[in-house]
Design a protein around this motif. Structure first.
Motif, PDB file in Angstrom:
ATOM      1  N   LYS A 268     -19.288 -14.654 -89.605  1.00  0.00           N
ATOM      2  CA  LYS A 268     -20.073 -15.383 -90.599  1.00  0.00           C
ATOM      3  C   LYS A 268     -20.993 -14.416 -91.332  1.00  0.00           C
ATOM      4  CE  LYS A 268     -23.645 -18.939 -91.012  1.00  0.00           C
ATOM      5  NZ  LYS A 268     -24.568 -19.828 -90.273  1.00  0.00           N
ATOM      6  N   ILE A 269     -21.116 -14.589 -92.648  1.00  0.00           N
ATOM      7  CA  ILE A 269     -22.069 -13.803 -93.431  1.00  0.00           C
ATOM      8  C   ILE A 269     -23.394 -14.548 -93.423  1.00  0.00           C
ATOM      9  CG2 ILE A 269     -22.602 -12.858 -95.709  1.00  0.00           C
ATOM     10  CD1 ILE A 269     -19.586 -12.680 -96.199  1.00  0.00           C
ATOM     11  N   ASP A 289     -35.511   1.966 -92.946  1.00  0.00           N
ATOM     12  CA  ASP A 289     -35.001   1.355 -94.179  1.00  0.00           C
ATOM     13  C   ASP A 289     -33.524   0.990 -94.032  1.00  0.00           C
ATOM     14  OD1 ASP A 289     -34.023   3.923 -94.152  1.00  0.00           O
ATOM     15  OD2 ASP A 289     -34.557   4.401 -96.214  1.00  0.00           O
ATOM     16  N   LYS A 290     -33.061   0.932 -92.770  1.00  0.00           N
ATOM     17  CA  LYS A 290     -31.695   0.473 -92.478  1.00  0.00           C
ATOM     18  C   LYS A 290     -31.747  -0.617 -91.400  1.00  0.00           C
ATOM     19  CE  LYS A 290     -30.663   5.032 -92.135  1.00  0.00           C
ATOM     20  NZ  LYS A 290     -31.490   5.619 -93.184  1.00  0.00           N
ATOM     21  N   PRO A 291     -32.460  -1.716 -91.658  1.00  0.00           N
ATOM     22  CA  PRO A 291     -32.657  -2.715 -90.606  1.00  0.00           C
ATOM     23  C   PRO A 291     -31.419  -3.564 -90.346  1.00  0.00           C
ATOM     24  CG  PRO A 291     -33.615  -3.498 -92.653  1.00  0.00           C
ATOM     25  CD  PRO A 291     -33.151  -2.094 -92.910  1.00  0.00           C
ATOM     26  N   ASP A 292     -31.231  -3.907 -89.086  1.00  0.00           N
ATOM     27  CA  ASP A 292     -30.191  -4.864 -88.694  1.00  0.00           C
ATOM     28  C   ASP A 292     -30.860  -6.242 -88.646  1.00  0.00           C
ATOM     29  OD1 ASP A 292     -28.214  -6.413 -87.591  1.00  0.00           O
ATOM     30  OD2 ASP A 292     -27.730  -5.024 -85.966  1.00  0.00           O
ATOM     31  N   LEU A 293     -30.596  -7.072 -89.645  1.00  0.00           N
ATOM     32  CA  LEU A 293     -31.265  -8.364 -89.737  1.00  0.00           C
ATOM     33  C   LEU A 293     -30.696  -9.395 -88.763  1.00  0.00           C
ATOM     34  CD1 LEU A 293     -32.005  -8.880 -93.542  1.00  0.00           C
ATOM     35  CD2 LEU A 293     -33.274  -7.612 -91.814  1.00  0.00           C
ATOM     36  N   ALA A 432     -24.963  -9.263 -91.553  1.00  0.00           N
ATOM     37  CA  ALA A 432     -26.226  -9.496 -92.268  1.00  0.00           C
ATOM     38  C   ALA A 432     -26.460  -8.362 -93.264  1.00  0.00           C
ATOM     39  CB  ALA A 432     -27.387  -9.594 -91.290  1.00  0.00           C
ATOM     40  N   PHE A 433     -26.372  -8.709 -94.554  1.00  0.00           N
ATOM     41  CA  PHE A 433     -26.640  -7.750 -95.624  1.00  0.00           C
ATOM     42  C   PHE A 433     -28.091  -7.872 -96.080  1.00  0.00           C
ATOM     43  CE2 PHE A 433     -22.050  -8.268 -96.021  1.00  0.00           C
ATOM     44  CZ  PHE A 433     -21.606  -7.006 -96.388  1.00  0.00           C
ATOM     45  N   CYS A 434     -28.608  -6.793 -96.641  1.00  0.00           N
ATOM     46  CA  CYS A 434     -29.900  -6.852 -97.323  1.00  0.00           C
ATOM     47  C   CYS A 434     -29.997  -5.697 -98.314  1.00  0.00           C
ATOM     48  CB  CYS A 434     -31.074  -6.801 -96.337  1.00  0.00           C
ATOM     49  SG  CYS A 434     -31.236  -5.239 -95.438  1.00  0.00           S
TER      50      CYS A 434
END
Length: 595
Positions: A268-269, A289-293, A432-434
């Protein structure tokens, strides 16, 4: 009719019963049952079980043949008896009774078996990569890579982008990683560089009047290897657009990524519209600045609370007075975790080079107190204040680090991931994108104490050019952005600086004179002087995208012929020596110092 096959090895089923067929492929596995010999025949498409009886004149030949030899068989399709079917195979309800066969190519003894998915040493896998690629998972990964690239190309064309190819031999760039240099025979003493990225060329395409460009671009950087970065070369989806703002780029990339991950991943996105997180907030909340949400844990700054008189944790208080920061991670409802859980986290942090993580758990009997090695140093009132700042409840635990800003960002970033994984807080069935936005245009080099560009030097600063405070450059933000997925940076991008006067000014802050800028970026500066549109772009890494879609942890698992960590191709024996004649033609002499 093709003499090697009438069907491929995944094609036959019950409807083909009694057909005479020809198949070709590799001997994947043999099982000798005395009177019967079973052979799994494999090609690019799949497996077919073949069987030969001991009265067949080819029985002894097949009995002796080595695995991974290539054979062509002719035989009759028969249904398997009930109870012997293999429903995991597309051809699992039939087998082929071999009538005749021919050996097309015999195999030597294998340095590593193809059957099975066991782990083998990296040097063996890379030296015999052609065998490694025959293994099912590796084969699937490379097919996935091809399909992903085809899909991306199709989507970009639908969005109105044109595909162009930029030069491979170009000039060396003073910014970024080390270049790979190529000596010029016709220009003795001068060198081309392989492109670290088509950065300047794609901007020049926009200056040339084209509106939307993309390319599946090879890039070359002389960098050390990491799990998510190959040494030497990699591929990226290079994108550039004219007359756009930051959000226009985001919309294109978000649409592409959502469609891509929906097609090739069952996960799931988490967000269809990717969160925009300012760089400063990312560093505060996640330490990176590369967080895993997918990870729900957040970092809190609790420095101020150590100015209270009713906190007796003197080690931290003394450091805070000298300018150190204190930041923390709270874990919810961990009161029942054994002492060993917390001690293991503290020990692990020390192994990472930190001084450790102080911790305690909130509990309440007659009053609120801290249970753990440092809990006794906090008064009830200070704990109540801490509960407000960190949104803590009774039964929650807190881990604390003290040090300079960079030190605690580093340790708490990796601690956040470590703690979440130990507590099984990360949902591996999600993506999870951001976007990380609002990067500073400049930063202070810790060693030289000089101002340097923090990201791409060709980026447009935020704000009105006429009103920017160039006397306070560290507070200038840029239209620079990163796209991150599951804690993996896929790409950096930016709205470009298309105004030569502004470019000279920004480069001067970083210590470049006007003549130096013109010498190093003559093509770009010259082009921008003849009317350039506002433009921007991005370049997501193909290798990292496929790595995420394939659920792999190392980029070599989705690359056809990767180098090892020492940038060596063990299969082709590169880099290699060249003879003196070749060096003479290039006007090169070797001067290698022995270590």
């Amino acid at each position: 009719m093709n003499k090697y096959r009438t069907h491929n090895c995944s094609e036959l089923n019950e409807k083909d019963n009694n057909k005479i067929v020809t198949l070709s492929g590799w001997v994947h596995r043999k099982r000798d049952h005395g009177n019967l010999l079973f052979i799994d025949l494999r090609d690019h498409f799949g497996l077919t079980q073949c069987v030969v009886e001991n009265k067949n004149k080819f029985f002894k030949v097949l009995e002796k043949i080595k695995p991974e030899s290539v054979i062509c068989i002719n035989g009759k399709v028969v249904k398997r008896e009930k109870g012997t079917e293999n429903l995991d195979l597309e051809t699992g309800k039939i087998e082929v009774s071999i009538q005749t066969m021919k050996i097309l190519a015999e195999s030597n003894e294998l340095p590593m078996p193809v059957f099975g998915e066991q782990n083998y040493p990296e040097d063996i896998r890379l030296k015999y990569r052609f065998l490694d690629l025959r293994r099912e998972e590796m084969h699937k990964n490379i097919i996935l890579r091809s399909n992903v690239i085809s899909f991306i190309r199709s989507e970009m064309l639908k969005l109105g982008f044109l595909e162009f190819q930029t030069p491979i031999l170009t000039s060396s760039s003073p910014e970024g990683a080390r270049d790979f240099l190529v000596p010029s025979r016709l220009n003795p003493g001068k060198f081309y560089a392989l492109p670290q990225a088509p950065q300047q060329f794609k901007q020049l395409i926009m200056v040339s009047g084209f509106d939307k460009y993309f390319q599946i671009a090879p890039c070359f950087r002389d960098e050390d290897a990491r799990a998510d970065r190959s040494p030497g070369e990699f591929y990226q989806l290079d994108i550039e657009m004219s007359f756009v703002e930051q959000e226009d780029v985001f919309q294109v990339v978000e649409s592409l990524m959502v469609n891509l991950f929906k097609k090739f991943s069952s996960k799931k996105i988490l967000y269809s519209k990717f969160p925009r997180i300012p760089y400063s907030k990312a560093m505060l909340d996640y330490g990176t600045d590369k967080p895993d949400l997918r990870n729900p844990l957040l970092i809190n700054d609790i420095t101020e609370i150590f100015n209270r008189d009713d906190i007796k944790f003197d080690i931290f208080k003394k450091l805070v007075k000298k300018g150190s920061k204190v930041r923390s991670i709270v874990t919810k409802n961990t009161k029942d975790k054994p002492r060993s859980f917390f001690d293991n986290i503290d020990r692990w942090a020390k192994e990472q080079g930190a001084s450790g993580l102080a911790y305690f758990t909130l509990e309440k009997t007659d009053k609120i107190s801290g249970k753990g090695p440092v809990g006794k140093f906090f008064s009830e009132e200070s704990l109540k204040e801490l509960m407000k700042i960190c949104k803590m409840d009774i039964g929650d635990s807190i881990f604390m680090a003290c040090g300079n800003k960079n030190e605690i960002e580093k340790i708490l970033s990796i601690s956040r991931d470590k703690i979440a994984r130990d507590l099984n807080l990360i949902n591996e069935n999600q993506h999870a994108f951001c976007w990380i936005v609002d990067y500073p245009m400049f930063e202070l080099d810790e060693q030289t104490k000089k101002i340097k560009f923090s990201h791409n030097p060709f980026s447009m600063p935020q704000g009105d050019f006429e009103k920017l405070n160039f006397n306070d450059p560290l507070n200038i933000k840029a239209f620079q952005y990163d796209i991150v997925c599951d804690g993996v940076e896929l790409s950096s991008g930016a709205i470009r600086n298309h105004i030569p006067e502004l470019m000279y000014k920004l480069f001067s802050i970083a210590g470049y004179g006007k003549k130096e800028v013109e010498d190093k970026f003559s093509g770009m500066i010259n082009a921008l002087s003849y009317g350039a549109p506002p433009h921007g772009g991005i370049a997501p890494g193909i290798d990292r995208i496929v790595m995420l879609l394939a659920n792999e942890k190392n980029i070599r698992e989705v690359t056809l012929f990767p180098m090892n960590q020492n940038a060596q191709d063990l299969m082709m024996k590169a880099p290699s020596n060249v003879d003196d004649k070749q060096l003479k033609e290039l006007s090169i002499k070797k001067d290698i110092k022995k270590i």
